[in-house]
Design a protein around this motif. Structure first.
Motif, PDB file in Angstrom:
ATOM      1  N   SER A  39       0.829  -1.209   0.000  1.00  0.00           N
ATOM      2  CA  SER A  39       0.000   0.000   0.000  1.00  0.00           C
ATOM      3  C   SER A  39       0.863   1.258   0.000  1.00  0.00           C
ATOM      4  O   SER A  39       0.378   2.344  -0.287  1.00  0.00           O
ATOM      5  N   PHE A  40       2.163   1.092   0.298  1.00  0.00           N
ATOM      6  CA  PHE A  40       3.083   2.222   0.249  1.00  0.00           C
ATOM      7  C   PHE A  40       3.781   2.336  -1.100  1.00  0.00           C
ATOM      8  O   PHE A  40       4.689   3.137  -1.267  1.00  0.00           O
ATOM      9  N   GLY A  41       3.351   1.526  -2.054  1.00  0.00           N
ATOM     10  CA  GLY A  41       3.908   1.620  -3.399  1.00  0.00           C
ATOM     11  C   GLY A  41       4.392   0.274  -3.906  1.00  0.00           C
ATOM     12  O   GLY A  41       4.514  -0.690  -3.147  1.00  0.00           O
ATOM     13  N   ASN A  42       4.644   0.221  -5.193  1.00  0.00           N
ATOM     14  CA  ASN A  42       5.132  -0.997  -5.832  1.00  0.00           C
ATOM     15  C   ASN A  42       6.461  -1.389  -5.213  1.00  0.00           C
ATOM     16  O   ASN A  42       7.284  -0.540  -4.872  1.00  0.00           O
ATOM     17  N   LYS A  43       6.675  -2.702  -5.095  1.00  0.00           N
ATOM     18  CA  LYS A  43       7.898  -3.192  -4.463  1.00  0.00           C
ATOM     19  C   LYS A  43       8.451  -4.371  -5.220  1.00  0.00           C
ATOM     20  O   LYS A  43       7.714  -5.170  -5.796  1.00  0.00           O
ATOM     21  N   ARG A  44       9.766  -4.492  -5.154  1.00  0.00           N
ATOM     22  CA  ARG A  44      10.425  -5.693  -5.624  1.00  0.00           C
ATOM     23  C   ARG A  44      10.412  -6.699  -4.486  1.00  0.00           C
ATOM     24  O   ARG A  44      10.232  -6.349  -3.317  1.00  0.00           O
ATOM     25  N   PHE A  45      10.595  -7.954  -4.828  1.00  0.00           N
ATOM     26  CA  PHE A  45      10.570  -9.030  -3.843  1.00  0.00           C
ATOM     27  C   PHE A  45      11.537  -8.749  -2.691  1.00  0.00           C
ATOM     28  O   PHE A  45      11.174  -8.860  -1.519  1.00  0.00           O
ATOM     29  N   SER A  46      12.758  -8.380  -3.025  1.00  0.00           N
ATOM     30  CA  SER A  46      13.783  -8.158  -2.001  1.00  0.00           C
ATOM     31  C   SER A  46      13.413  -7.000  -1.065  1.00  0.00           C
ATOM     32  O   SER A  46      13.724  -7.040   0.123  1.00  0.00           O
ATOM     33  N   GLU A  47      12.729  -5.995  -1.597  1.00  0.00           N
ATOM     34  CA  GLU A  47      12.303  -4.867  -0.756  1.00  0.00           C
ATOM     35  C   GLU A  47      11.274  -5.327   0.275  1.00  0.00           C
ATOM     36  O   GLU A  47      11.359  -4.963   1.444  1.00  0.00           O
ATOM     37  N   MET A  69      -3.235 -15.063  -7.315  1.00  0.00           N
ATOM     38  CA  MET A  69      -4.315 -15.936  -7.763  1.00  0.00           C
ATOM     39  C   MET A  69      -5.679 -15.395  -7.317  1.00  0.00           C
ATOM     40  O   MET A  69      -6.668 -15.509  -8.032  1.00  0.00           O
ATOM     41  N   ASN A  70      -5.730 -14.747  -6.152  1.00  0.00           N
ATOM     42  CA  ASN A  70      -6.976 -14.184  -5.633  1.00  0.00           C
ATOM     43  C   ASN A  70      -7.240 -12.762  -6.123  1.00  0.00           C
ATOM     44  O   ASN A  70      -8.208 -12.129  -5.697  1.00  0.00           O
ATOM     45  N   GLY A  71      -6.372 -12.245  -6.978  1.00  0.00           N
ATOM     46  CA  GLY A  71      -6.603 -10.937  -7.589  1.00  0.00           C
ATOM     47  C   GLY A  71      -6.266  -9.751  -6.709  1.00  0.00           C
ATOM     48  O   GLY A  71      -6.656  -8.624  -7.016  1.00  0.00           O
ATOM     49  N   LEU A  72      -5.495  -9.975  -5.635  1.00  0.00           N
ATOM     50  CA  LEU A  72      -5.133  -8.875  -4.739  1.00  0.00           C
ATOM     51  C   LEU A  72      -3.837  -8.192  -5.158  1.00  0.00           C
ATOM     52  O   LEU A  72      -3.646  -7.008  -4.900  1.00  0.00           O
ATOM     53  N   VAL A  73      -2.958  -8.956  -5.783  1.00  0.00           N
ATOM     54  CA  VAL A  73      -1.614  -8.481  -6.125  1.00  0.00           C
ATOM     55  C   VAL A  73      -1.367  -8.728  -7.613  1.00  0.00           C
ATOM     56  O   VAL A  73      -1.796  -9.735  -8.168  1.00  0.00           O
ATOM     57  N   GLU A  91      -6.565  -2.961  -7.866  1.00  0.00           N
ATOM     58  CA  GLU A  91      -7.661  -2.143  -7.350  1.00  0.00           C
ATOM     59  C   GLU A  91      -8.442  -2.944  -6.294  1.00  0.00           C
ATOM     60  O   GLU A  91      -8.857  -2.406  -5.269  1.00  0.00           O
ATOM     61  N   TYR A  92      -8.596  -4.235  -6.554  1.00  0.00           N
ATOM     62  CA  TYR A  92      -9.286  -5.114  -5.604  1.00  0.00           C
ATOM     63  C   TYR A  92      -8.513  -5.191  -4.284  1.00  0.00           C
ATOM     64  O   TYR A  92      -9.096  -5.120  -3.209  1.00  0.00           O
ATOM     65  N   GLY A  93      -7.199  -5.301  -4.368  1.00  0.00           N
ATOM     66  CA  GLY A  93      -6.363  -5.306  -3.162  1.00  0.00           C
ATOM     67  C   GLY A  93      -6.451  -3.992  -2.411  1.00  0.00           C
ATOM     68  O   GLY A  93      -6.486  -3.965  -1.172  1.00  0.00           O
TER      69      GLY A  93
END
Length: 117
Positions: A39-47, A69-73, A91-93
């Motif tokens: 929610s604080f912005g797009n992130k890479r896995f390592s972040e 798979m659940n459409g949250l991410v 948007e769903y997330g």
């Protein structure tokens, strides 16, 4: 929200079912922290791995797949060298924001009350 007078079994079930469904999607201790992180912005896995204390890379990977798979991410692979993979809330997330805000309020109050005992 919930009236206290006599309520029927059907009314009770009409409250329990959707809450149960929501908890099925958000179950476990990691999904909400992941959602909050994103929610604080797009992130890479390592972040995210660094930001979410005590989560293992294996668990983060599993939870991200489940949430996708659940459409949250949403997982975006950028065509670059090296390849960059970025995660974002859909948007769903993002529709969980009010729920998280209310959970935070409740948690702050709970900590206050628990500390008073």
């Amino acid at each position: 929200m919930i009236d206290k007078p006599e309520r029927s079994h059907a009314e009770c079930q009409s409250l329990i079912r959707p809450v149960h469904d929501a908890l099925e999607v958000l179950n476990g201790k990691w999904k909400l922290p992941i959602i909050i992180s994103l929610s604080f912005g797009n992130k890479r896995f390592s972040e995210m791995s660094k930001e979410i204390a005590k989560i293992t890379d294996r668990m983060l990977s599993k939870e991200l797949r489940d949430m996708e798979m659940n459409g949250l991410v949403k997982r975006t692979v950028h065509d670059s060298i090296p390849v960059v993979v970025e995660y974002s809330l859909t948007e769903y997330g993002q529709s969980l924001d009010p729920v998280i805000i209310e959970l935070r309020k409740w948690g702050v109050e709970h900590r206050r009350r628990a500390g008073a005992h």
